[in-house]
Design a protein around this motif. Structure first.
Motif, PDB file in Angstrom:
ATOM      1  N   UNK A   1       6.195   0.302  19.550  1.00  0.00           N
ATOM      2  CA  UNK A   1       7.129   1.613  18.359  1.00  0.00           C
ATOM      3  C   UNK A   1       7.000   1.674  17.014  1.00  0.00           C
ATOM      4  N   UNK A   2       7.073   0.328  16.023  1.00  0.00           N
ATOM      5  CA  UNK A   2       6.840   0.172  15.062  1.00  0.00           C
ATOM      6  C   UNK A   2       5.316   0.550  14.893  1.00  0.00           C
ATOM      7  N   UNK A   3       4.441  -0.526  15.448  1.00  0.00           N
ATOM      8  CA  UNK A   3       3.301   0.059  15.422  1.00  0.00           C
ATOM      9  C   UNK A   3       2.642   1.035  15.272  1.00  0.00           C
ATOM     10  N   UNK A   4       2.780   1.984  16.501  1.00  0.00           N
ATOM     11  CA  UNK A   4       2.016   3.496  16.755  1.00  0.00           C
ATOM     12  C   UNK A   4       2.304   4.182  15.425  1.00  0.00           C
ATOM     13  N   UNK A   5       3.746   4.028  14.943  1.00  0.00           N
ATOM     14  CA  UNK A   5       4.763   4.764  13.421  1.00  0.00           C
ATOM     15  C   UNK A   5       3.299   4.697  12.247  1.00  0.00           C
ATOM     16  N   UNK A   6       2.378   3.799  12.778  1.00  0.00           N
ATOM     17  CA  UNK A   6       1.492   3.655  10.690  1.00  0.00           C
ATOM     18  C   UNK A   6      -0.228   3.429  12.091  1.00  0.00           C
ATOM     19  N   UNK A   7      -0.042   3.836  12.880  1.00  0.00           N
ATOM     20  CA  UNK A   7      -1.285   3.805  13.496  1.00  0.00           C
ATOM     21  C   UNK A   7      -1.354   3.554  14.912  1.00  0.00           C
TER      22      UNK A   7
ATOM     23  N   UNK B   1       1.006  -0.990   0.105  1.00  0.00           N
ATOM     24  CA  UNK B   1      -0.361  -0.371   0.282  1.00  0.00           C
ATOM     25  C   UNK B   1       0.978   2.076   0.143  1.00  0.00           C
ATOM     26  N   UNK B   2       2.118   1.140   0.231  1.00  0.00           N
ATOM     27  CA  UNK B   2       2.710   2.176   0.176  1.00  0.00           C
ATOM     28  C   UNK B   2       3.098   2.937   1.534  1.00  0.00           C
ATOM     29  N   UNK B   3       4.043   4.199   1.458  1.00  0.00           N
ATOM     30  CA  UNK B   3       4.392   4.050   3.048  1.00  0.00           C
ATOM     31  C   UNK B   3       3.579   4.921   3.717  1.00  0.00           C
ATOM     32  N   UNK B   4       2.520   5.315   3.158  1.00  0.00           N
ATOM     33  CA  UNK B   4       1.551   6.394   4.093  1.00  0.00           C
ATOM     34  C   UNK B   4      -0.015   5.541   4.616  1.00  0.00           C
ATOM     35  N   UNK B   5       0.654   4.050   4.269  1.00  0.00           N
ATOM     36  CA  UNK B   5       0.045   3.079   5.040  1.00  0.00           C
ATOM     37  C   UNK B   5      -0.337   3.122   6.412  1.00  0.00           C
ATOM     38  N   UNK B   6      -2.027   3.148   6.815  1.00  0.00           N
ATOM     39  CA  UNK B   6      -2.162   3.811   7.748  1.00  0.00           C
ATOM     40  C   UNK B   6      -3.109   1.969   8.749  1.00  0.00           C
ATOM     41  N   UNK B   7      -2.185   1.324   9.933  1.00  0.00           N
ATOM     42  CA  UNK B   7      -2.788   0.551  10.573  1.00  0.00           C
ATOM     43  C   UNK B   7      -4.062   1.046  11.251  1.00  0.00           C
ATOM     44  N   UNK B   8      -5.203  -0.609  10.734  1.00  0.00           N
ATOM     45  CA  UNK B   8      -6.166  -0.130  12.156  1.00  0.00           C
ATOM     46  C   UNK B   8      -6.423  -1.080  12.913  1.00  0.00           C
TER      47      UNK B   8
END
Ligand code: THU
Length: 140
Positions: free
Chosen positions: A99-105, A68-75
């Motif tokens: 820390x890795x998860x919060x970076x994307x959501x 999905x690319x670098x702007x991916x948002x984790x739900x």
């Protein structure tokens, strides 16, 4: 919602069965659902040079970014682990993976088996308060 949780957890469990964990014998799988609805999984990959291994969550995040690319948002994230005999093991995500998860959501729901053998579901920012953010970069 419960059956969606089950599906994501089943994906994480399937990923854990692919883990390469000859050193710790902890077979970990992680499954991510993105805000766009994509689902991606990863497993832990250990290495004889012990610090060189990688966590399941990191590899699932890599798969999500690749798709999905670098702007991916984790739900949502589901994490599942067993020992070498397939017995379920508690798997609160490690600090680096929080820390890795919060970076994307920051508000992603993270689901895993807690130390008291109950399923835990918490928001990423609850799991990691006082998040480190580099410079002024802000994400949701
Ligand atoms: N591990 C994960 O894959 N995710 C976590 O959140 C915690 C730990 C892996 C890394 C290593 O392969 C094994 O579990 C034991 O630490």
């Amino acid at each position: 919602m419960a059956s969606q949780d089950d599906e994501l957890m089943a994906l994480a469990a399937a990923a854990s069965r692919q883990a390469y964990a000859p050193y710790s014998q902890l077979h970990v799988g992680a499954a991510i659902e993105t805000v766009r609805g994509g689902r991606y999984a990863g497993c832990n990959v250990e290495n004889g040079a012990l610090p060189s291994g990688g966590c399941a969550e990191l590899h699932a995040i890599g798969a999500a970014i690749l798709a999905e690319g670098p702007t991916v948002q984790i739900a949502r994230v589901a994490i599942s682990a067993t020992d070498a005999e397939g017995i379920p093991m508690p798997i609160p995500p490690c600090g680096a993976c929080r820390q890795r998860i919060v970076e994307f959501g920051r508000s992603a729901e993270v689901c895993f088996l807690g130390p008291d053998a109950r399923m835990v579901r918490m928001r990423a920012e609850e799991l990691l308060p006082q998040i480190f953010v580099l410079g002024k970069r802000e994400r949701s």
